[in-house]
Write a protein that holds these residues in place. Structure first.
Motif, mmCIF file in Angstrom:
data_model
loop_
_atom_site.group_PDB
_atom_site.id
_atom_site.type_symbol
_atom_site.label_atom_id
_atom_site.label_comp_id
_atom_site.label_asym_id
_atom_site.label_seq_id
_atom_site.Cartn_x
_atom_site.Cartn_y
_atom_site.Cartn_z
ATOM 1 N N VAL A 88 0.908 -1.135 0.159
ATOM 2 C CA VAL A 88 -0.084 -0.095 0.035
ATOM 3 C C VAL A 88 0.878 1.228 0.093
ATOM 4 C CG1 VAL A 88 -1.714 1.504 1.239
ATOM 5 C CG2 VAL A 88 -1.874 -1.203 1.385
ATOM 6 N N ALA A 89 0.333 2.274 -0.696
ATOM 7 C CA ALA A 89 1.221 3.409 -0.838
ATOM 8 C C ALA A 89 -0.055 4.755 -0.968
ATOM 9 C CB ALA A 89 2.092 3.549 -1.912
ATOM 10 N N MET A 90 0.544 5.686 0.060
ATOM 11 C CA MET A 90 -0.243 6.958 -0.062
ATOM 12 C C MET A 90 0.587 8.174 0.588
ATOM 13 S SD MET A 90 -3.954 7.597 1.935
ATOM 14 C CE MET A 90 -4.872 9.170 1.454
ATOM 15 N N GLY A 91 0.649 9.067 -0.520
ATOM 16 C CA GLY A 91 1.592 10.222 -0.321
ATOM 17 C C GLY A 91 3.053 9.610 -0.260
ATOM 18 N N VAL A 92 3.749 10.021 0.605
ATOM 19 C CA VAL A 92 5.052 9.163 0.689
ATOM 20 C C VAL A 92 5.320 8.076 1.620
ATOM 21 C CG1 VAL A 92 6.031 11.917 0.884
ATOM 22 C CG2 VAL A 92 5.560 10.882 2.787
ATOM 23 N N GLU A 93 4.016 7.815 2.239
ATOM 24 C CA GLU A 93 3.978 6.439 3.012
ATOM 25 C C GLU A 93 3.844 5.114 2.049
ATOM 26 O OE1 GLU A 93 4.192 6.447 6.323
ATOM 27 O OE2 GLU A 93 4.407 8.797 6.258
ATOM 28 N N ARG A 94 4.844 4.423 2.541
ATOM 29 C CA ARG A 94 4.774 3.130 1.742
ATOM 30 C C ARG A 94 4.630 1.701 2.988
ATOM 31 N NH1 ARG A 94 4.516 6.292 -1.234
ATOM 32 N NH2 ARG A 94 5.533 6.753 -3.132
ATOM 33 N N ARG A 95 3.958 0.859 2.516
ATOM 34 C CA ARG A 95 4.104 -0.330 3.608
ATOM 35 C C ARG A 95 3.835 -1.626 2.719
ATOM 36 N NH1 ARG A 95 -0.186 -1.714 8.503
ATOM 37 N NH2 ARG A 95 0.724 -3.733 9.174
ATOM 38 N N ALA A 96 4.558 -2.798 3.092
ATOM 39 C CA ALA A 96 4.402 -3.876 2.496
ATOM 40 C C ALA A 96 4.173 -5.057 3.581
ATOM 41 C CB ALA A 96 6.040 -4.510 1.746
ATOM 42 N N PHE A 97 3.452 -6.026 3.072
ATOM 43 C CA PHE A 97 2.856 -7.076 4.074
ATOM 44 C C PHE A 97 3.430 -8.471 4.171
ATOM 45 C CE2 PHE A 97 -0.209 -3.691 3.331
ATOM 46 C CZ PHE A 97 -0.461 -3.251 4.477
ATOM 47 N N GLY A 98 3.194 -8.980 5.020
ATOM 48 C CA GLY A 98 3.665 -10.366 4.990
ATOM 49 C C GLY A 98 4.965 -10.903 4.628
ATOM 50 N N SER A 99 5.148 -11.964 3.687
ATOM 51 C CA SER A 99 6.205 -12.363 2.821
ATOM 52 C C SER A 99 6.760 -11.458 1.959
ATOM 53 C CB SER A 99 5.986 -13.686 2.347
ATOM 54 O OG SER A 99 5.034 -13.626 1.207
ATOM 55 N N TYR A 100 6.117 -10.366 1.501
ATOM 56 C CA TYR A 100 6.403 -9.205 0.558
ATOM 57 C C TYR A 100 7.402 -8.232 1.480
ATOM 58 C CZ TYR A 100 2.948 -11.729 -2.355
ATOM 59 O OH TYR A 100 2.366 -12.551 -3.271
ATOM 60 N N ARG A 101 7.320 -8.099 2.568
ATOM 61 C CA ARG A 101 8.163 -7.301 3.250
ATOM 62 C C ARG A 101 9.795 -7.334 2.712
ATOM 63 N NH1 ARG A 101 5.197 -8.443 8.249
ATOM 64 N NH2 ARG A 101 3.594 -7.081 8.633
ATOM 65 N N GLY A 102 10.435 -6.183 2.442
ATOM 66 C CA GLY A 102 11.750 -6.213 1.951
ATOM 67 C C GLY A 102 11.969 -6.622 0.543
ATOM 68 N N ARG A 103 10.954 -6.988 0.012
ATOM 69 C CA ARG A 103 10.997 -7.455 -1.487
ATOM 70 C C ARG A 103 10.251 -6.588 -2.360
ATOM 71 N NH1 ARG A 103 9.377 -12.205 -3.064
ATOM 72 N NH2 ARG A 103 7.542 -12.386 -1.589
ATOM 73 N N THR A 104 9.367 -5.740 -1.962
ATOM 74 C CA THR A 104 8.510 -5.015 -3.071
ATOM 75 C C THR A 104 8.836 -3.676 -2.854
ATOM 76 O OG1 THR A 104 6.788 -5.182 -1.314
ATOM 77 C CG2 THR A 104 6.906 -6.697 -3.033
ATOM 78 N N ALA A 105 8.737 -2.837 -4.095
ATOM 79 C CA ALA A 105 8.564 -1.368 -4.005
ATOM 80 C C ALA A 105 7.876 -0.948 -5.161
ATOM 81 C CB ALA A 105 10.073 -0.972 -4.134
ATOM 82 N N LEU A 106 7.246 0.544 -5.444
ATOM 83 C CA LEU A 106 6.674 0.857 -6.421
ATOM 84 C C LEU A 106 7.797 1.380 -7.655
ATOM 85 C CD1 LEU A 106 3.919 2.955 -5.098
ATOM 86 C CD2 LEU A 106 3.706 0.733 -6.073
ATOM 87 N N GLN A 107 7.697 1.235 -8.812
ATOM 88 C CA GLN A 107 8.567 1.499 -9.911
ATOM 89 C C GLN A 107 8.483 3.050 -9.916
ATOM 90 O OE1 GLN A 107 9.488 -0.036 -14.019
ATOM 91 N NE2 GLN A 107 7.569 0.983 -14.148
ATOM 92 N N GLU A 108 7.346 3.776 -10.043
ATOM 93 C CA GLU A 108 7.175 5.144 -9.985
ATOM 94 C C GLU A 108 8.009 5.868 -10.931
ATOM 95 O OE1 GLU A 108 6.309 6.737 -5.692
ATOM 96 O OE2 GLU A 108 7.920 5.213 -5.511
ATOM 97 N N ASP A 109 7.699 5.286 -12.379
ATOM 98 C CA ASP A 109 8.414 5.964 -13.305
ATOM 99 C C ASP A 109 7.602 6.976 -13.990
ATOM 100 O OD1 ASP A 109 10.171 6.294 -15.543
ATOM 101 O OD2 ASP A 109 9.640 4.376 -16.682
ATOM 102 N N GLY A 110 7.661 7.977 -13.487
ATOM 103 C CA GLY A 110 6.436 9.160 -13.706
ATOM 104 C C GLY A 110 5.404 9.219 -13.043
ATOM 105 N N SER A 111 4.590 10.205 -13.511
ATOM 106 C CA SER A 111 3.239 10.262 -12.724
ATOM 107 C C SER A 111 2.238 9.242 -13.570
ATOM 108 C CB SER A 111 2.746 12.014 -13.195
ATOM 109 O OG SER A 111 2.642 11.790 -14.545
ATOM 110 N N GLY A 112 1.495 8.697 -12.609
ATOM 111 C CA GLY A 112 0.590 7.613 -12.862
ATOM 112 C C GLY A 112 0.959 6.292 -12.875
ATOM 113 N N ASP A 113 2.439 6.137 -12.441
ATOM 114 C CA ASP A 113 2.799 4.813 -12.526
ATOM 115 C C ASP A 113 2.828 4.017 -11.174
ATOM 116 O OD1 ASP A 113 4.217 2.373 -13.233
ATOM 117 O OD2 ASP A 113 6.274 3.318 -13.216
#
Length: 375
Positions: A97-122
């Motif tokens: 989950v992401a909102m503004g500058v906040e980011r949170r991964a859950f369960g086994s996905y912690r430490g392995r996931t991130a948003l690509q954020e390649d420009g607006s709308g990504d």
């Protein structure tokens, strides 16, 4: 790695958005270019790539998702991006989950996931060190204060299906037992799509097995009387959804890329199963699991006309290039059953992880000759 399998030149027209996906000649590592054309609507619109994205265990993958909204009407910090995974029909688990500058991964996905954020709308999600359990269908949901939209992405893995039953014999596993059996042999229960793909590649198996969705099916490429009558058409035969606690069948397991290597250990003489366990351990590894042997056969093209112990106490050997003295005219992993572990003597297939420690001498396949214990 972005998908090598994609729909070339397919344009999808939505009421407020046109997305055209183009992909050059299918090659691994090629990027998918997404062209966005928008109108004056202020609605939030999400579009994900058609088809599948494909990787292997241990790889890195991007689940593509883009969205459009009227920037004049909404503060970007009010946009919430949420990734979930479909685990059962109408049942989802949180991934990221992401909102503004906040980011949170859950369960086994912690430490392995991130948003690509390649420009607006990504809103594309990066998953690193992909596991077998990551296989499946994901939802990308974008929400503001007034509206939301979502799209689905299928994450597929390159790998191999293997039928499995334990020492207890055929048709001895309920659904939960089958799940555990696959995990113990370095796999997960296969999906229908994976079994169907294996059937298209020629898989033929006469015993029905559990699949990931709780159904029981089996693939037939060569109809015969002992497998549902000779005149019955080829295909994946379906017993439907069965009672997960009370009914018992075999299992169809799936495994993917190895983070290590399977090898046949050279020894002075044949070994009992306890001796085989000690031999692999002394050589810096462990007795290979059934799924690891299948992955080595399919992915590393391991070809060895030598019967050996594997982790569940069965005797197997992998054949890539069939020859008459090696069990038939078809490639595959031959299974000689479950002999007495203490008194029957065979070779052994070991597995060594690329991340495991050990001396340089032990890192060499079959290094030296191990002398078994005298019993």
């Amino acid at each position: 790695m972005l998908p090598s399998r994609a729909v070339t030149g397919t344009c999808l027209h939505l009421a407020v958005l046109i997305l055209c996906f183009r992909l050059a000649a299918p090659q691994k590592g090629r990027k998918k270019v997404v062209h966005v054309s928008e109108d004056d609507s202020g609605a939030v619109v999400v579009q994900t790539a058609p088809g599948k994205v494909v990787t292997h265990r241990g790889g890195t993958i991007i689940l593509p998702c883009r969205f459009h909204y009227d920037v004049s009407a909404h503060d970007p910090d009010e946009i919430r991006l949420k990734w979930t995974k479909l685990v059962e029909p109408m049942s989802f688990e949180d991934v990221f989950v992401a909102m503004g500058v906040e980011r949170r991964a859950f369960g086994s996905y912690r430490g392995r996931t991130a948003l690509q954020e390649d420009g607006s709308g990504d809103a594309s999600l990066i998953i690193r060190n992909v596991t077998l359990q990551d296989y499946g269908r994901y939802e990308c949901e974008v929400t503001n204060e007034l509206e939301d939209d979502a799209g689905m992405v299928n994450l597929d893995l390159e790998g191999v299906i293997f039928p499995y039953h334990p020492r207890l014999g055929r048709y001895s596993l309920n659904f939960h037992d089958a799940q555990q059996a696959c995990l113990e042999q370095d796999g997960i229960l296969a999906s229908y799509d994976q079994l169907h793909e294996a059937w298209l590649e020629g898989m033929d198996w006469c015993n029905a097995g559990w699949l990931q969705d709780g159904s029981v099916q089996y693939p037939i490429s060569k109809p015969r009387d002992e497998c549902g009558r000779k005149e019955t058409p080829v295909g994946v035969r379906n017993y439907g959804y069965r009672h997960k606690d009370d009914e018992r069948y075999d299992a169809f397991c799936f495994t993917s890329n190895l983070n290590g290597k399977v090898y046949f250990l050279k020894t002075y003489r044949k070994l009992s199963f306890p001796e085989a366990v000690q031999a692999c351990k002394k050589n810096g590894g462990a007795v290979a699991k059934v799924g690891q042997l299948y992955a080595a056969w399919k992915i590393q093209l391991l070809d060895k006309c030598e019967a050996g112990w594997v982790g569940d106490g069965s005797i197997r050997y992998p054949i890539v290039n069939p020859r008459s003295r090696c069990g038939g005219r078809e490639p595959g992993v031959r299974n000689l059953g479950f002999p007495n572990k203490k008194y029957k003597l065979f070779g052994v297939y070991c597995y060594r992880s690329t991340t495991s420690g050990g001396s340089k001498a032990a890192a060499k396949e079959g290094a030296g000759k191990w002398k078994p214990l005298q019993v």
